[in-house]
Design a protein around this motif. Structure first.
Motif, mmCIF file in Angstrom:
data_model
loop_
_atom_site.group_PDB
_atom_site.id
_atom_site.type_symbol
_atom_site.label_atom_id
_atom_site.label_comp_id
_atom_site.label_asym_id
_atom_site.label_seq_id
_atom_site.Cartn_x
_atom_site.Cartn_y
_atom_site.Cartn_z
ATOM 1 N N ALA A 288 0.840 -1.213 0.000
ATOM 2 C CA ALA A 288 0.000 0.000 0.000
ATOM 3 C C ALA A 288 0.866 1.250 0.000
ATOM 4 O O ALA A 288 0.571 2.239 -0.696
ATOM 5 N N PHE A 289 1.964 1.218 0.772
ATOM 6 C CA PHE A 289 2.843 2.390 0.823
ATOM 7 C C PHE A 289 3.487 2.617 -0.542
ATOM 8 O O PHE A 289 3.563 3.747 -1.015
ATOM 9 N N LYS A 290 3.933 1.508 -1.167
ATOM 10 C CA LYS A 290 4.594 1.646 -2.469
ATOM 11 C C LYS A 290 3.626 2.220 -3.508
ATOM 12 O O LYS A 290 3.983 3.105 -4.292
ATOM 13 N N ASP A 291 2.371 1.720 -3.487
ATOM 14 C CA ASP A 291 1.361 2.243 -4.419
ATOM 15 C C ASP A 291 1.149 3.736 -4.205
ATOM 16 O O ASP A 291 1.106 4.522 -5.155
ATOM 17 N N LEU A 292 1.000 4.106 -2.929
ATOM 18 C CA LEU A 292 0.770 5.519 -2.616
ATOM 19 C C LEU A 292 1.967 6.356 -3.059
ATOM 20 O O LEU A 292 1.812 7.418 -3.666
ATOM 21 N N TRP A 293 3.170 5.849 -2.777
ATOM 22 C CA TRP A 293 4.386 6.591 -3.125
ATOM 23 C C TRP A 293 4.474 6.818 -4.623
ATOM 24 O O TRP A 293 4.853 7.886 -5.097
ATOM 25 N N GLN A 294 4.083 5.794 -5.378
ATOM 26 C CA GLN A 294 4.117 5.939 -6.837
ATOM 27 C C GLN A 294 3.080 6.960 -7.300
ATOM 28 O O GLN A 294 3.342 7.787 -8.165
ATOM 29 N N THR A 295 1.898 6.905 -6.690
ATOM 30 C CA THR A 295 0.844 7.857 -7.065
ATOM 31 C C THR A 295 1.270 9.294 -6.770
ATOM 32 O O THR A 295 0.912 10.221 -7.487
ATOM 33 N N LEU A 296 2.053 9.449 -5.700
ATOM 34 C CA LEU A 296 2.444 10.805 -5.279
ATOM 35 C C LEU A 296 3.590 11.391 -6.112
ATOM 36 O O LEU A 296 3.891 12.577 -5.994
ATOM 37 N N GLN A 297 4.233 10.565 -6.938
ATOM 38 C CA GLN A 297 5.452 10.997 -7.611
ATOM 39 C C GLN A 297 5.372 12.376 -8.288
ATOM 40 O O GLN A 297 6.289 13.191 -8.138
ATOM 41 N N PRO A 298 4.283 12.680 -9.016
ATOM 42 C CA PRO A 298 4.277 13.983 -9.704
ATOM 43 C C PRO A 298 4.378 15.174 -8.747
ATOM 44 O O PRO A 298 4.746 16.270 -9.177
ATOM 45 N N TRP A 299 4.050 14.968 -7.473
ATOM 46 C CA TRP A 299 4.007 16.098 -6.540
ATOM 47 C C TRP A 299 5.133 16.061 -5.511
ATOM 48 O O TRP A 299 5.314 17.009 -4.757
ATOM 49 N N ILE A 300 5.870 14.950 -5.468
ATOM 50 C CA ILE A 300 6.896 14.785 -4.436
ATOM 51 C C ILE A 300 7.919 15.915 -4.471
ATOM 52 O O ILE A 300 8.369 16.402 -3.442
ATOM 53 N N GLY A 301 8.269 16.355 -5.667
ATOM 54 C CA GLY A 301 9.288 17.399 -5.808
ATOM 55 C C GLY A 301 8.869 18.733 -5.208
ATOM 56 O O GLY A 301 9.713 19.583 -4.935
ATOM 57 N N ASN A 302 7.563 18.926 -4.998
ATOM 58 C CA ASN A 302 7.087 20.182 -4.399
ATOM 59 C C ASN A 302 7.237 20.196 -2.883
ATOM 60 O O ASN A 302 7.169 21.244 -2.261
ATOM 61 N N LEU A 303 7.372 19.010 -2.306
ATOM 62 C CA LEU A 303 7.304 18.911 -0.844
ATOM 63 C C LEU A 303 8.638 19.259 -0.195
ATOM 64 O O LEU A 303 9.702 18.926 -0.704
ATOM 65 N N GLN A 304 8.553 19.923 0.954
ATOM 66 C CA GLN A 304 9.743 20.244 1.728
ATOM 67 C C GLN A 304 10.045 19.134 2.730
ATOM 68 O O GLN A 304 11.186 18.903 3.103
ATOM 69 N N ILE A 305 8.988 18.490 3.214
ATOM 70 C CA ILE A 305 9.179 17.478 4.255
ATOM 71 C C ILE A 305 8.000 16.508 4.243
ATOM 72 O O ILE A 305 6.890 16.876 3.842
ATOM 73 N N ILE A 306 8.285 15.269 4.655
ATOM 74 C CA ILE A 306 7.239 14.249 4.725
ATOM 75 C C ILE A 306 7.271 13.613 6.102
ATOM 76 O O ILE A 306 8.350 13.303 6.624
ATOM 77 N N SER A 307 6.111 13.441 6.687
ATOM 78 C CA SER A 307 6.018 12.755 7.970
ATOM 79 C C SER A 307 5.410 11.380 7.738
ATOM 80 O O SER A 307 4.405 11.249 7.040
#
Ligand code: SF4
Length: 249
Positions: A54-73
């Motif tokens: 589930a985490f891997k799926d979510l991480w892949q879905t988030l890819q287009p926006w990951i570069g915008n993030l400063q930090i992840i909890s």
């Protein structure tokens, strides 16, 4: 009332007839991603030990926006193999873009160019491990703070990179107890380092305890931000939780 319930589950075992039931209303990430993720700096992901797929799926879905993030909890309660699980998540986050599917990679690249963002794979270095000691329990009493601190210590003793933030059972006793144990990192001592070398707690998240403090305000309106007088009274109460963390050493 559905608009007030935050899903702690505490009421479920109370009814002797088992007449209280809980229903989940998951919102697909795609439904909110386009609207919200391009505008946010930080993201909190809740997970449990063993939810690799589930985490891997979510991480892949988030890819287009990951570069915008400063930090992840990454928020996770204790479980068998917790540290290994968190290390696996770290590996998933570190994985190069080439390990993604073709379609996903193409869309990620297109969006990244459009948004002029930084490379997505740097974000794994900006991770807060949120140790969810005893989820949604901080308003029950003093003792819950110990579960939160025990779990934080477990993660601090590992060699996971990143900040450690307490959650799940945090309340007015948490910060004094952390100071007593010498476990609280002062803002000055963090010095921008994410390598966990200080082996100290870097933050505290308040959930149910804060909700109880603020319920008299949230009871009055669902749109606190549209009632400035009420909003600033609520902010002042919320600041009482932050002030002990910012006291000078
Ligand atoms: S006890 Fe928790 S789950 Fe039950 S209604 Fe209240 S907030 Fe919702």
């Amino acid at each position: 009332r559905r608009d007030r319930c935050y899903g702690c589950g505490r009421c479920l075992p109370v009814c002797p007839w088992g007449l209280i039931a809980a229903h989940s209303y998951p919102t697909p990430i795609d439904a909110v991603a386009q609207q919200v993720l391009s505008q946010v700096d930080a993201l909190e992901i809740h997970t449990h030990v063993g939810e690799h797929a589930a985490f891997k799926d979510l991480w892949q879905t988030l890819q287009p926006w990951i570069g915008n993030l400063q930090i992840i909890s990454i928020s996770c309660p204790d479980g068998d193999g917790l540290i290994n699980y968190l290390k696996d998540l770290q590996q998933i986050m570190k994985a190069p873009e080439s390990s993604l599917g073709e379609d996903l990679r193409d869309s990620a690249i297109a969006l990244k160019i459009a948004l002029k963002t930084k490379p997505h794979n740097a974000i794994w270095q900006n991770v807060i491990w949120q140790t969810d000691g005893r989820p949604m329990s901080g308003d029950i009493g003093k003792g819950t703070t110990h579960a939160a601190i025990r779990l934080a210590e477990k993660v601090l003793q590992s060699d996971l990179l990143g900040y450690v933030q307490l959650a799940g059972g945090t309340n007015q006793y948490t910060v004094p107890k952390l100071y007593e144990l010498g476990l609280l990192a002062h803002a000055k001592s963090l010095n921008g380092s994410m390598n966990g070398a200080t082996r100290l707690v870097s933050g505290v998240a308040y959930g149910s305890f804060a909700r109880r403090l603020l319920v008299s305000f949230t009871d009055q309106t669902l749109y606190l931000e549209e009632t400035p007088a009420l909003l600033w009274k609520a902010v002042a109460i919320a600041e009482s939780l932050i002030a002990p963390l910012k006291r000078p050493i």
